[in-house]
Scaffold this motif. Structure first.
Motif, PDB file in Angstrom:
ATOM      1  N   LEU A  64       0.833  -1.204   0.000  1.00  0.00           N
ATOM      2  CA  LEU A  64       0.000   0.000   0.000  1.00  0.00           C
ATOM      3  C   LEU A  64       0.865   1.250   0.000  1.00  0.00           C
ATOM      4  N   GLU A  65       0.412   2.225  -0.787  1.00  0.00           N
ATOM      5  CA  GLU A  65       1.084   3.522  -0.872  1.00  0.00           C
ATOM      6  C   GLU A  65       1.091   4.157   0.511  1.00  0.00           C
ATOM      7  N   MET A  66       2.109   4.609   1.016  1.00  0.00           N
ATOM      8  CA  MET A  66       3.455   4.620   0.525  1.00  0.00           C
ATOM      9  C   MET A  66       4.331   3.688   1.357  1.00  0.00           C
ATOM     10  N   GLY A  67       4.003   3.544   2.636  1.00  0.00           N
ATOM     11  CA  GLY A  67       4.841   2.759   3.526  1.00  0.00           C
ATOM     12  C   GLY A  67       4.888   1.282   3.235  1.00  0.00           C
ATOM     13  N   LYS A  89      -5.666   6.061  -4.589  1.00  0.00           N
ATOM     14  CA  LYS A  89      -6.716   6.365  -5.557  1.00  0.00           C
ATOM     15  C   LYS A  89      -6.145   6.072  -6.943  1.00  0.00           C
ATOM     16  N   ALA A  90      -6.925   5.398  -7.780  1.00  0.00           N
ATOM     17  CA  ALA A  90      -6.450   5.088  -9.130  1.00  0.00           C
ATOM     18  C   ALA A  90      -6.021   6.375  -9.826  1.00  0.00           C
ATOM     19  N   LYS A  91      -4.900   6.301 -10.518  1.00  0.00           N
ATOM     20  CA  LYS A  91      -4.442   7.524 -11.174  1.00  0.00           C
ATOM     21  C   LYS A  91      -5.377   7.879 -12.319  1.00  0.00           C
ATOM     22  N   GLU A  92      -5.471   9.149 -12.585  1.00  0.00           N
ATOM     23  CA  GLU A  92      -6.454   9.645 -13.542  1.00  0.00           C
ATOM     24  C   GLU A  92      -5.871   9.909 -14.923  1.00  0.00           C
ATOM     25  N   TYR A  93      -4.677   9.435 -15.170  1.00  0.00           N
ATOM     26  CA  TYR A  93      -4.021   9.633 -16.464  1.00  0.00           C
ATOM     27  C   TYR A  93      -3.250   8.365 -16.813  1.00  0.00           C
ATOM     28  N   GLY A  94      -2.722   8.308 -18.014  1.00  0.00           N
ATOM     29  CA  GLY A  94      -1.941   7.149 -18.431  1.00  0.00           C
ATOM     30  C   GLY A  94      -2.761   5.882 -18.362  1.00  0.00           C
ATOM     31  N   THR A  95      -2.288   4.910 -17.595  1.00  0.00           N
ATOM     32  CA  THR A  95      -2.967   3.614 -17.497  1.00  0.00           C
ATOM     33  C   THR A  95      -4.188   3.649 -16.594  1.00  0.00           C
ATOM     34  N   CYS A  96      -4.324   4.693 -15.794  1.00  0.00           N
ATOM     35  CA  CYS A  96      -5.453   4.850 -14.854  1.00  0.00           C
ATOM     36  C   CYS A  96      -5.587   3.666 -13.900  1.00  0.00           C
ATOM     37  N   LYS A  97      -4.470   3.082 -13.519  1.00  0.00           N
ATOM     38  CA  LYS A  97      -4.489   1.894 -12.669  1.00  0.00           C
ATOM     39  C   LYS A  97      -4.531   2.235 -11.182  1.00  0.00           C
ATOM     40  N   LEU A  98      -5.192   1.358 -10.444  1.00  0.00           N
ATOM     41  CA  LEU A  98      -5.166   1.394  -8.986  1.00  0.00           C
ATOM     42  C   LEU A  98      -3.896   0.714  -8.492  1.00  0.00           C
ATOM     43  N   ALA A  99      -3.563  -0.420  -9.109  1.00  0.00           N
ATOM     44  CA  ALA A  99      -2.399  -1.204  -8.704  1.00  0.00           C
ATOM     45  C   ALA A  99      -1.406  -1.282  -9.856  1.00  0.00           C
ATOM     46  N   GLU A 100      -0.217  -0.792  -9.608  1.00  0.00           N
ATOM     47  CA  GLU A 100       0.857  -0.845 -10.601  1.00  0.00           C
ATOM     48  C   GLU A 100       1.676  -2.106 -10.376  1.00  0.00           C
ATOM     49  N   SER A 125      -8.352   0.041   0.657  1.00  0.00           N
ATOM     50  CA  SER A 125      -7.582  -0.593  -0.422  1.00  0.00           C
ATOM     51  C   SER A 125      -8.068  -2.003  -0.714  1.00  0.00           C
ATOM     52  N   THR A 126      -8.457  -2.748   0.329  1.00  0.00           N
ATOM     53  CA  THR A 126      -8.982  -4.095   0.115  1.00  0.00           C
ATOM     54  C   THR A 126     -10.262  -4.034  -0.715  1.00  0.00           C
ATOM     55  N   HIS A 127     -11.130  -3.096  -0.385  1.00  0.00           N
ATOM     56  CA  HIS A 127     -12.365  -2.911  -1.163  1.00  0.00           C
ATOM     57  C   HIS A 127     -12.030  -2.621  -2.629  1.00  0.00           C
ATOM     58  N   ASP A 128     -11.101  -1.692  -2.851  1.00  0.00           N
ATOM     59  CA  ASP A 128     -10.716  -1.331  -4.221  1.00  0.00           C
ATOM     60  C   ASP A 128     -10.086  -2.520  -4.954  1.00  0.00           C
ATOM     61  N   LEU A 129      -9.232  -3.264  -4.279  1.00  0.00           N
ATOM     62  CA  LEU A 129      -8.590  -4.426  -4.907  1.00  0.00           C
ATOM     63  C   LEU A 129      -9.623  -5.498  -5.259  1.00  0.00           C
ATOM     64  N   ARG A 130     -10.559  -5.723  -4.357  1.00  0.00           N
ATOM     65  CA  ARG A 130     -11.614  -6.706  -4.633  1.00  0.00           C
ATOM     66  C   ARG A 130     -12.477  -6.253  -5.803  1.00  0.00           C
ATOM     67  N   GLU A 131     -12.789  -4.962  -5.850  1.00  0.00           N
ATOM     68  CA  GLU A 131     -13.570  -4.429  -6.987  1.00  0.00           C
ATOM     69  C   GLU A 131     -12.818  -4.597  -8.306  1.00  0.00           C
ATOM     70  N   ALA A 132     -11.486  -4.561  -8.235  1.00  0.00           N
ATOM     71  CA  ALA A 132     -10.654  -4.696  -9.429  1.00  0.00           C
ATOM     72  C   ALA A 132     -10.414  -6.157  -9.804  1.00  0.00           C
ATOM     73  N   GLY A 133     -11.003  -7.093  -9.032  1.00  0.00           N
ATOM     74  CA  GLY A 133     -10.916  -8.504  -9.393  1.00  0.00           C
ATOM     75  C   GLY A 133      -9.924  -9.329  -8.600  1.00  0.00           C
ATOM     76  N   ALA A 134      -9.299  -8.768  -7.578  1.00  0.00           N
ATOM     77  CA  ALA A 134      -8.350  -9.518  -6.756  1.00  0.00           C
ATOM     78  C   ALA A 134      -9.086 -10.318  -5.683  1.00  0.00           C
ATOM     79  N   ILE A 135      -8.458 -11.391  -5.254  1.00  0.00           N
ATOM     80  CA  ILE A 135      -8.962 -12.203  -4.145  1.00  0.00           C
ATOM     81  C   ILE A 135      -8.086 -11.838  -2.938  1.00  0.00           C
TER      82      ILE A 135
END
Length: 176
Positions: A64-67, A89-100, A125-135
């Motif tokens: 998790l960002e940053m630590g 927060k997912a970046k709003e430019y380029g790849t617009c990814k939550l997880a790099e 972050s867990t909520h966002d990762l789960r929404e993005a398809g992670a287990i």
């Protein structure tokens, strides 16, 4: 090595004063995680100890960002498990990814965090990762500051694996 590592973390990162935590709580003691995360010898020892806490079957370490990012990187080097770096927060430019980094979709993820107090960022972050398809099933952290955080994380189905509870670091620091 765990008791010695607790003492080393205490000596390098323990600060006293008045500190407002991310949760809004005020504390007279603070562990500046960047002081132990930026020390290659201590960070390597942290990764070694966290490696033993990783559950079987983890496919991606999500720092998790940053630590959590330096810890996930060191742990990835130790475990050979790929890492992803999770933005607040997912970046709003380029790849617009939550997880790099490596793909998280359909993968069993272990969230990596430095300090857990209330669990707030891990929950978001867990909520966002789960929404993005992670287990997402587990979280590892170096310092578990408050049992309230563990309870909240367990409520959303996470197993918490902490290297140190706050009391352990404080007692290690009081041993001279």
């Amino acid at each position: 090595m765990t008791n010695q590592l607790a003492k080393e973390i205490y000596e390098i990162a323990h600060l006293t004063g008045e500190f407002t935590l991310r949760s809004g709580q005020v504390s007279s003691e603070y562990f500046d995680k960047y002081l132990f995360e930026s020390d290659p010898v201590i960070l390597s020892k942290v990764a070694e100890e966290l490696f033993a806490l990783l559950p079987e079957g983890i496919e991606v370490l999500a720092g998790l960002e940053m630590g959590g990012i330096p810890i996930a990187t060191a742990l990835s080097l130790k475990s050979n498990i790929p890492a992803a770096f999770v933005r607040k927060k997912a970046k709003e430019y380029g790849t617009c990814k939550l997880a790099e980094g490596t793909s998280i979709v359909g993968k069993r993820i272990c969230v990596v965090e430095d300090v857990i107090t209330t669990g707030g960022q891990v929950i978001l972050s867990t909520h966002d990762l789960r929404e993005a398809g992670a287990i997402v099933t587990d979280v590892v952290c170096v310092i578990e500051r408050n049992p309230e955080g563990r309870s909240k994380l367990e409520e959303i189905g996470l197993k918490v694996h902490s290297l140190f509870k706050m009391e352990e670091l404080l007692s290690a620091g009081n041993v001279r």
